[in-house]
Design a protein around this motif. Structure first.
Motif, PDB file in Angstrom:
ATOM      1  N   ARG A   1      41.427 -25.113 -14.473  1.00 16.16           N
ATOM      2  CA  ARG A   1      41.269 -26.552 -14.580  1.00 16.16           C
ATOM      3  C   ARG A   1      40.803 -26.820 -16.255  1.00 16.16           C
ATOM      4  O   ARG A   1      40.829 -27.589 -16.832  1.00 16.16           O
ATOM      5  N   LEU A   2      40.141 -25.853 -16.536  1.00 22.52           N
ATOM      6  CA  LEU A   2      39.133 -26.157 -17.505  1.00 22.52           C
ATOM      7  C   LEU A   2      39.909 -26.124 -19.312  1.00 22.52           C
ATOM      8  O   LEU A   2      39.605 -26.996 -19.945  1.00 22.52           O
ATOM      9  N   GLN A   3      41.323 -25.113 -18.911  1.00 24.49           N
ATOM     10  CA  GLN A   3      41.975 -24.792 -20.183  1.00 24.49           C
ATOM     11  C   GLN A   3      42.740 -25.976 -19.879  1.00 24.49           C
ATOM     12  O   GLN A   3      43.970 -26.022 -21.199  1.00 24.49           O
ATOM     13  N   LYS A   4      43.408 -27.118 -19.401  1.00 19.05           N
ATOM     14  CA  LYS A   4      43.913 -27.820 -19.043  1.00 19.05           C
ATOM     15  C   LYS A   4      43.020 -29.694 -19.797  1.00 19.05           C
ATOM     16  O   LYS A   4      42.619 -30.134 -19.520  1.00 19.05           O
ATOM     17  N   ASP A   5      44.097 -30.452 -20.388  1.00 27.70           N
ATOM     18  CA  ASP A   5      44.276 -31.454 -21.281  1.00 27.70           C
ATOM     19  C   ASP A   5      43.188 -32.781 -19.386  1.00 27.70           C
ATOM     20  O   ASP A   5      44.353 -33.759 -19.532  1.00 27.70           O
ATOM     21  N   GLU A   6      43.266 -32.315 -18.243  1.00 26.92           N
ATOM     22  CA  GLU A   6      42.722 -33.266 -17.246  1.00 26.92           C
ATOM     23  C   GLU A   6      41.405 -33.589 -16.879  1.00 26.92           C
ATOM     24  O   GLU A   6      40.901 -32.737 -17.595  1.00 26.92           O
ATOM     25  N   ALA A   7      41.048 -34.182 -16.578  1.00 20.88           N
ATOM     26  CA  ALA A   7      39.601 -34.565 -15.978  1.00 20.88           C
ATOM     27  C   ALA A   7      39.167 -33.547 -15.031  1.00 20.88           C
ATOM     28  O   ALA A   7      40.517 -32.987 -14.584  1.00 20.88           O
ATOM     29  N   VAL A   8      38.288 -32.975 -14.431  1.00 20.17           N
ATOM     30  CA  VAL A   8      37.795 -31.954 -13.590  1.00 20.17           C
ATOM     31  C   VAL A   8      36.971 -32.368 -12.695  1.00 20.17           C
ATOM     32  O   VAL A   8      35.654 -33.178 -12.745  1.00 20.17           O
ATOM     33  N   ASP A   9      37.135 -32.725 -11.711  1.00 19.14           N
ATOM     34  CA  ASP A   9      36.472 -33.475 -10.336  1.00 19.14           C
ATOM     35  C   ASP A   9      35.180 -31.972 -10.043  1.00 19.14           C
ATOM     36  O   ASP A   9      35.300 -32.069  -8.545  1.00 19.14           O
ATOM     37  N   CYS A  10      34.795 -32.032 -10.746  1.00 18.52           N
ATOM     38  CA  CYS A  10      33.454 -30.890 -10.430  1.00 18.52           C
ATOM     39  C   CYS A  10      32.193 -31.243 -10.935  1.00 18.52           C
ATOM     40  O   CYS A  10      32.623 -31.257 -12.662  1.00 18.52           O
ATOM     41  N   ASP A  11      30.907 -31.414 -10.336  1.00 14.94           N
ATOM     42  CA  ASP A  11      29.512 -31.332 -11.494  1.00 14.94           C
ATOM     43  C   ASP A  11      28.831 -29.948 -11.233  1.00 14.94           C
ATOM     44  O   ASP A  11      29.265 -29.425 -11.367  1.00 14.94           O
ATOM     45  N   VAL A  12      28.523 -30.043 -12.700  1.00 14.50           N
ATOM     46  CA  VAL A  12      28.196 -28.712 -13.647  1.00 14.50           C
ATOM     47  C   VAL A  12      26.540 -28.556 -13.204  1.00 14.50           C
ATOM     48  O   VAL A  12      25.608 -29.513 -14.010  1.00 14.50           O
ATOM     49  N   LEU A  13      25.994 -27.409 -12.256  1.00 16.61           N
ATOM     50  CA  LEU A  13      24.696 -27.670 -12.208  1.00 16.61           C
ATOM     51  C   LEU A  13      24.060 -26.551 -13.244  1.00 16.61           C
ATOM     52  O   LEU A  13      24.638 -25.837 -13.019  1.00 16.61           O
ATOM     53  N   VAL A  14      23.010 -27.349 -14.068  1.00 12.03           N
ATOM     54  CA  VAL A  14      22.389 -26.539 -15.836  1.00 12.03           C
ATOM     55  C   VAL A  14      20.961 -25.902 -15.051  1.00 12.03           C
ATOM     56  O   VAL A  14      20.405 -26.780 -14.467  1.00 12.03           O
ATOM     57  N   CYS A  15      21.345 -25.011 -15.304  1.00  9.33           N
ATOM     58  CA  CYS A  15      19.532 -24.093 -14.548  1.00  9.33           C
ATOM     59  C   CYS A  15      19.193 -23.927 -15.879  1.00  9.33           C
ATOM     60  O   CYS A  15      19.541 -22.718 -16.503  1.00  9.33           O
ATOM     61  N   GLY A  16      17.591 -23.580 -16.039  1.00  7.35           N
ATOM     62  CA  GLY A  16      16.998 -23.151 -16.723  1.00  7.35           C
ATOM     63  C   GLY A  16      15.552 -23.651 -16.883  1.00  7.35           C
ATOM     64  O   GLY A  16      14.952 -25.170 -16.568  1.00  7.35           O
ATOM     65  N   ASN A  17      14.412 -22.779 -17.086  1.00  5.72           N
ATOM     66  CA  ASN A  17      12.989 -22.640 -17.284  1.00  5.72           C
ATOM     67  C   ASN A  17      12.344 -23.433 -18.574  1.00  5.72           C
ATOM     68  O   ASN A  17      11.422 -24.075 -18.889  1.00  5.72           O
ATOM     69  N   ASP A  18      13.575 -23.477 -19.758  1.00  2.44           N
ATOM     70  CA  ASP A  18      13.086 -24.511 -20.727  1.00  2.44           C
ATOM     71  C   ASP A  18      13.598 -25.746 -20.860  1.00  2.44           C
ATOM     72  O   ASP A  18      15.312 -25.854 -21.371  1.00  2.44           O
ATOM     73  N   LYS A  19      12.853 -27.447 -20.651  1.00  6.25           N
ATOM     74  CA  LYS A  19      13.372 -27.483 -20.620  1.00  6.25           C
ATOM     75  C   LYS A  19      14.375 -28.533 -21.782  1.00  6.25           C
ATOM     76  O   LYS A  19      15.766 -28.559 -21.183  1.00  6.25           O
ATOM     77  N   ASP A  20      13.972 -27.984 -22.382  1.00  3.48           N
ATOM     78  CA  ASP A  20      15.101 -28.756 -24.261  1.00  3.48           C
ATOM     79  C   ASP A  20      16.131 -27.990 -24.267  1.00  3.48           C
ATOM     80  O   ASP A  20      17.647 -28.526 -24.632  1.00  3.48           O
ATOM     81  N   ALA A  21      16.205 -26.412 -24.010  1.00  7.01           N
ATOM     82  CA  ALA A  21      17.216 -26.411 -24.264  1.00  7.01           C
ATOM     83  C   ALA A  21      18.322 -26.697 -22.606  1.00  7.01           C
ATOM     84  O   ALA A  21      19.839 -26.682 -22.862  1.00  7.01           O
ATOM     85  N   ARG A  22      17.582 -26.833 -21.345  1.00  7.24           N
ATOM     86  CA  ARG A  22      18.879 -27.644 -20.540  1.00  7.24           C
ATOM     87  C   ARG A  22      19.567 -28.970 -20.747  1.00  7.24           C
ATOM     88  O   ARG A  22      20.731 -28.624 -20.613  1.00  7.24           O
ATOM     89  N   ALA A  23      19.080 -29.036 -21.305  1.00 12.16           N
ATOM     90  CA  ALA A  23      19.131 -30.909 -21.711  1.00 12.16           C
ATOM     91  C   ALA A  23      20.311 -30.329 -23.147  1.00 12.16           C
ATOM     92  O   ALA A  23      21.020 -31.528 -22.935  1.00 12.16           O
ATOM     93  N   ILE A  24      19.682 -29.349 -23.965  1.00 16.74           N
ATOM     94  CA  ILE A  24      21.023 -28.900 -25.321  1.00 16.74           C
ATOM     95  C   ILE A  24      22.461 -28.190 -24.137  1.00 16.74           C
ATOM     96  O   ILE A  24      23.174 -29.474 -23.649  1.00 16.74           O
ATOM     97  N   VAL A  25      21.555 -28.326 -23.096  1.00 19.43           N
ATOM     98  CA  VAL A  25      23.158 -27.778 -22.069  1.00 19.43           C
ATOM     99  C   VAL A  25      23.999 -28.251 -21.602  1.00 19.43           C
ATOM    100  O   VAL A  25      25.164 -28.567 -21.856  1.00 19.43           O
ATOM    101  N   VAL A  26      23.083 -29.469 -21.179  1.00 20.93           N
ATOM    102  CA  VAL A  26      23.737 -30.817 -20.359  1.00 20.93           C
ATOM    103  C   VAL A  26      24.144 -31.296 -21.710  1.00 20.93           C
ATOM    104  O   VAL A  26      26.042 -31.662 -21.337  1.00 20.93           O
ATOM    105  N   THR A  27      24.060 -31.848 -22.812  1.00 25.91           N
ATOM    106  CA  THR A  27      24.897 -32.461 -23.692  1.00 25.91           C
ATOM    107  C   THR A  27      26.524 -31.498 -24.014  1.00 25.91           C
ATOM    108  O   THR A  27      27.298 -32.320 -23.936  1.00 25.91           O
ATOM    109  N   LEU A  28      26.251 -30.263 -23.892  1.00 21.73           N
ATOM    110  CA  LEU A  28      27.344 -29.729 -24.462  1.00 21.73           C
ATOM    111  C   LEU A  28      28.581 -29.739 -23.117  1.00 21.73           C
ATOM    112  O   LEU A  28      29.427 -29.782 -23.488  1.00 21.73           O
TER     113      LEU A  28
END
Lengths: 223, 223
Positions: free
Chosen positions: A146-173
């Protein structure tokens, strides 16, 4: 960091998940280095993707060269080669963000949860790379096709990490990839997303779903 | 079994989650025995619920009496008293379905995942009760206060168990409660739902959500 000047590497970037990540980040305007054990394969995948998307934002390299060039390094490799690849990129990722997407599937029973002795792959990655690497985990539950197609993906992404700034950057990406990233707590919490993939594989099979995902639900509190 | 003649017990039935389960199963037409360490409290809770719902389908008893009278036994007790209560009901649940809802929260950091040495509470329960008890796990991720209200709950329920028939019966009961139960594989997979609760608690706090839950998403395969 996190804006479109951030150079991103995708280790294992010629696999299904890696190609999906590379494509979506390139479409969002990030310079992407596709890494592969075989540099020629990475260069070919980059050329093909540049041709498809129009532009030259994507280059190919060996895994360690890709990791060396980038500020944020996505790992999209099979569990079986995970430890070896960590040792390969370890010398060049000090101080960088490493985003581990690895799910500890244990064939043939991939719909049964198996976890590494450390409790989760993400914690094992942090232990192996050392404390000066900013390990974040994400993207375990998104179907690669699904990621390889230009379509909406009906899935949230859980982002975990001990470094809060790094976690926030990954959420942005992750958001830039057209998904919804949610900060899901410390690296120990990665066990949820890693184990959930086995449950989703079983649900796909049992309920005849093509690429089940998850959404976090709830009502906003009245302010 | 699983139809409305099935007698259901709710151990810890005077707690927030227990009251929600008892209420919804009673509303669905099942005879319910509320169990508590204190029989008088259970009897009072049953009387209050009968008055509120109209009818006499709910009775109160001690935990072990409740378990003895029922065919399906829901456990809705705090993690701290979980092992002691298993030992209390163990002698009367042989051959029965025990539905464990227990989340291994470890205060004060309840938004960080902690798991028991067995990998999950459900597996620990199976080990402790023995192999002739049909342990199923469910209902970890539903906010108790939502279950107590007559409103739709926007949360799927992952149902795990090694006994497929028992798992299917529990899915029937969960559906009867107005929720959507999904078979999520063997008992080992219960780690997903147990650990997810800590992630949801963190998400509630971080994103100011009142009772976040999960939904499984996906498109049905074309037939």
């Amino acid at each position: 960091m996190g804006d479109q000047s951030t150079v991103v590497a995708v280790i294992g970037g010629t696999g299904a998940l890696g190609l999906g990540i590379a494509r979506r980040l390139a479409l969002a305007g990030y310079p992407v280095v596709i890494g592969s054990r075989d540099a020629a394969r990475a260069v070919a995948a980059a050329a093909e993707m540049n041709a498809a998307l129009g532009g030259s934002a994507i280059v190919g390299a060996t895994n360690s060269e890709a990791a060396a060039r980038a500020e944020v390094v996505f790992l999209a490799v099979p569990f079986a080669s995970h430890a070896a690849i960590l040792d390969e990129i370890g010398p060049v990722v000090s101080g960088k963000i490493v985003v581990d997407t690895t799910v500890p599937l244990q064939p043939p029973k991939v719909s049964t949860v198996h976890l590494p002795p450390e409790g989760s792959v993400a914690v094992a990655t942090q232990n192996r790379l050392g404390s000066d690497v900013r390990v974040v985990s994400a993207l375990h539950n998104v179907a690669a096709h699904r990621l390889q197609k230009d379509e909406a993906v009906d899935c949230d992404v859980l982002v975990c990490g001990n470094d809060k700034d790094a976690r926030a950057i990954v959420v942005t990406l992750v958001d830039a990839m057209g998904l919804r990233g949610l900060e899901a707590g410390p690296l120990a919490n990665s066990v949820v997303a890693e184990a959930l993939t086995s449950v989703l594989i079983g649900i796909n099979r049992r309920y005849k779903i093509d690429g089940a995902g998850i959404r976090i639900t709830g009502t906003a509190k009245p302010s």
